[in-house]
Design an enzyme around this catalytic site. Structure first.
Site, PDB file in Angstrom:
ATOM      1  N   ASP A  87     -15.351  52.873 -41.816  1.00  0.00           N
ATOM      2  CA  ASP A  87     -16.302  53.992 -41.898  1.00  0.00           C
ATOM      3  C   ASP A  87     -15.652  55.283 -41.417  1.00  0.00           C
ATOM      4  O   ASP A  87     -14.638  55.264 -40.712  1.00  0.00           O
ATOM      5  CB  ASP A  87     -17.585  53.696 -41.096  1.00  0.00           C
ATOM      6  CG  ASP A  87     -17.338  53.467 -39.611  1.00  0.00           C
ATOM      7  OD1 ASP A  87     -16.271  52.916 -39.250  1.00  0.00           O
ATOM      8  OD2 ASP A  87     -18.195  53.846 -38.787  1.00  0.00           O
ATOM      9  N   GLU A 152     -17.393  51.575 -36.656  1.00  0.00           N
ATOM     10  CA  GLU A 152     -16.769  52.081 -35.423  1.00  0.00           C
ATOM     11  C   GLU A 152     -17.383  53.400 -34.994  1.00  0.00           C
ATOM     12  O   GLU A 152     -17.594  53.650 -33.813  1.00  0.00           O
ATOM     13  CB  GLU A 152     -15.258  52.270 -35.611  1.00  0.00           C
ATOM     14  CG  GLU A 152     -14.504  52.658 -34.321  1.00  0.00           C
ATOM     15  CD  GLU A 152     -14.534  54.145 -33.959  1.00  0.00           C
ATOM     16  OE1 GLU A 152     -14.348  54.474 -32.778  1.00  0.00           O
ATOM     17  OE2 GLU A 152     -14.767  54.985 -34.850  1.00  0.00           O
TER      18      GLU A 152
HETATM   19  C1  LIG Z   1     -20.462  54.991 -28.399  1.00  0.00           C
HETATM   20  S1  LIG Z   1     -20.105  55.122 -30.048  1.00  0.00           S
HETATM   21  C2  LIG Z   1     -19.101  56.509 -30.184  1.00  0.00           C
HETATM   22  C3  LIG Z   1     -17.822  56.258 -30.827  1.00  0.00           C
HETATM   23  C4  LIG Z   1     -17.108  57.497 -31.227  1.00  0.00           C
HETATM   24  N1  LIG Z   1     -15.847  57.119 -31.729  1.00  0.00           N
HETATM   25  C5  LIG Z   1     -15.061  57.980 -32.348  1.00  0.00           C
HETATM   26  O1  LIG Z   1     -15.246  59.178 -32.402  1.00  0.00           O
HETATM   27  C6  LIG Z   1     -17.022  58.467 -30.064  1.00  0.00           C
HETATM   28  O2  LIG Z   1     -17.924  59.312 -29.937  1.00  0.00           O
HETATM   29  O3  LIG Z   1     -16.073  58.441 -29.269  1.00  0.00           O
HETATM   30 ZN   LIG Z   2     -11.569  56.266 -35.695  1.00  0.00          ZN
HETATM   31 ZN   LIG Z   3     -13.785  58.808 -35.518  1.00  0.00          ZN
END
Ligand SMILES: CSCC[C@H](NC=O)C(=O)O
Ligand SMILES: [Zn+2]
Ligand SMILES: [Zn+2]
Length: 431
Positions: A87, A152
């Site tokens: 995603d 993710e």
């Molecule tokens: C708790 S889910 C969040 C996941 C997200 N990951 C990438 O950007 C982030 O905000 O870091």
């Molecule tokens: Zn990523």
């Molecule tokens: Zn990301």
């Protein structure tokens, strides 16, 4: 065969490598309505074309995980997991110079697409590296798995979260996980041994409503503003540590206000002469695994949302910084852990330079793996590239992409050949 020599791929080879990458980028897998099935079909057929054992697993209906396996010759050794998510975050097409799902390549070789850095590049580079190793008739000693996982960007509970708890995962006997890192504006590749945990905090103030002309204490707005001032002082103190070079970005606590909610709506906007009885603010806080979480929690309860000031708080998300045994989600990076040494040497051998291991400032699926005691290394080989994760006009230069394939070729070769007679490279002891 020398690793370096594989860079001399023919022009037609190069263009098919790039067009496979573009094909993947053109599948719109943006949250909140990712086209997962299309991506899974594409990846499955790529896996089959490489003669890998290929399967689609749906831990949650409509959220496929593609798992490919290149079987090793020694089943007693732990396996290598090459991990990526399918995603991507949404894009605002109007604010891009090219269609975010068009994967246009400009005259300088920049490929523009949402996911070009985060992290469709890495997923495809794993496959291209395997393609080359197969062409060289390389046989892995350890089994190599390639996993393409959903969700993710929204926390991974229905992807990596379910995966690590599954029977299938158990049987994979994973020794080391490679997951995403970040681009690097300089010539050193960035590499991550841990990440900060998101704490998404909402604080709420209540107070007596009153005439907009009246000065009185304890209004909801005044109470909230005192908190915001306090949060900002803390934010500045953390930021100062980074600016002074005393802490790396991932070692400090970050806090950013992401919403403000207050006021009494009217057809033309807001009622202007009424002081509201409630006011809220939301903060994205990122906590390093080594932080003193008790003192941060105390700060939240006593300074940012004290009940004495009619304040309360709640968390939308609060990912712990430690595993269930109380150990912080991080892995040591010293030479007693063979996987690090192997990575360093492999990157060097392929002509790359590695920076000092860091704590990833945001969050990835790695915390699901680190949470069950596994060594996960965050690494996306993109040197001399601006960091454009989640930004407009995300792009990756084709030469950087191609170089990354060589880097993975070298890493996979080293990892899959590593024979420590079942000692797991020291990863379990060192966690
Ligand atoms: C708790 S889910 C969040 C996941 C997200 N990951 C990438 O950007 C982030 O905000 O870091
Ligand atoms: Zn990523
Ligand atoms: Zn990301």
């Amino acid at each position: 065969i020398e690793i370096g020599s594989s860079s001399s791929s023919s022009e037609s080879e190069e263009s098919s490598i790039i067009s496979r990458f573009q094909q993947y980028l053109r599948i719109n897998t943006s949250q909140p309505t990712p086209r997962y099935q299309e991506a899974a079909d594409f990846l499955l057929s790529e896996g089959k074309s490489l003669s890998l054992e290929s399967q689609i697993i749906e831990f949650v209906a409509g959220k496929p995980l593609v798992l490919l396996k290149w079987e090793g010759t020694n089943p007693h050794l732990s396996s290598i997991l090459l991990y990526s998510h399918t995603d991507v975050v949404p894009a605002e097409p109007d604010k891009w110079t090219h269609n975010p799902f068009g994967a246009h390549m400009d005259s300088e070789g920049r490929i523009y697409a949402r996911g070009s850095q985060d992290m469709k590049c890495v997923g495809m580079q794993y496959l291209e590296a395997i393609r080359r190793l197969k062409a060289q008739h390389f046989r892995p000693l350890r089994s190599v798995y390639v996993a393409f996982s959903p969700d993710e960007e929204i926390g991974g509970d229905d992807g990596a979260g379910k995966f690590v708890q599954s029977e299938i995962f158990e049987q994979m006997n994973v020794g080391v996980v490679l997951d995403e890192g970040s681009a690097s504006p300089d010539e050193h590749y960035r590499v991550f041994y841990a990440e900060r945990s998101p704490w998404w905090l909402v604080i709420k103030a209540v107070g007596a409503p009153g005439h907009g002309s009246k000065l009185y204490d304890n209004s909801a707005m005044e109470n909230l503003l005192k908190s915001i001032e306090s949060v900002r002082r803390f934010r500045a103190s953390q930021f100062d540590l980074i600016k002074a070079g005393l802490k790396a970005e991932g070692d400090a606590v970050s806090v950013n206000m992401v919403f403000l909610k207050a006021g009494t709506p009217s057809p033309t906007g807001f009622v202007m002469n009424l002081q509201p009885s409630e006011a809220e603010a939301g903060f994205d806080i990122r906590v390093p695994p080594t932080a003193d979480t008790e003192s941060l929690e105390r700060r939240i309860a006593e300074e940012w949302a004290p009940s004495s000031r009619n304040m309360s708080f709640s968390f939308i998300q609060k990912i712990p910084v430690q595993d269930k045994f109380g150990k912080p989600f991080l892995s040591k990076t010293d030479s007693s852990n063979s996987w690090w040494t192997l990575l360093e040497n492999a990157v060097q051998k392929a002509g790359g330079k590695l920076g000092k291991p860091e704590i990833f400032p945001a969050s990835t699926d790695s915390y699901h793996f680190r949470g069950c005691g596994l060594l996960a290394i965050g690494f996306s080989p993109m040197a001399n590239t601006p960091v454009l994760l989640h930004d407009h006009n995300e792009f990756l230069n084709k030469d950087v992409y191609l170089k990354g394939i060589e880097i993975y070729e070298s890493i996979i070769k080293a990892y899959a050949s590593f024979d420590d007679h079942g000692k797991d490279g020291g990863s379990r002891d060192e966690l």
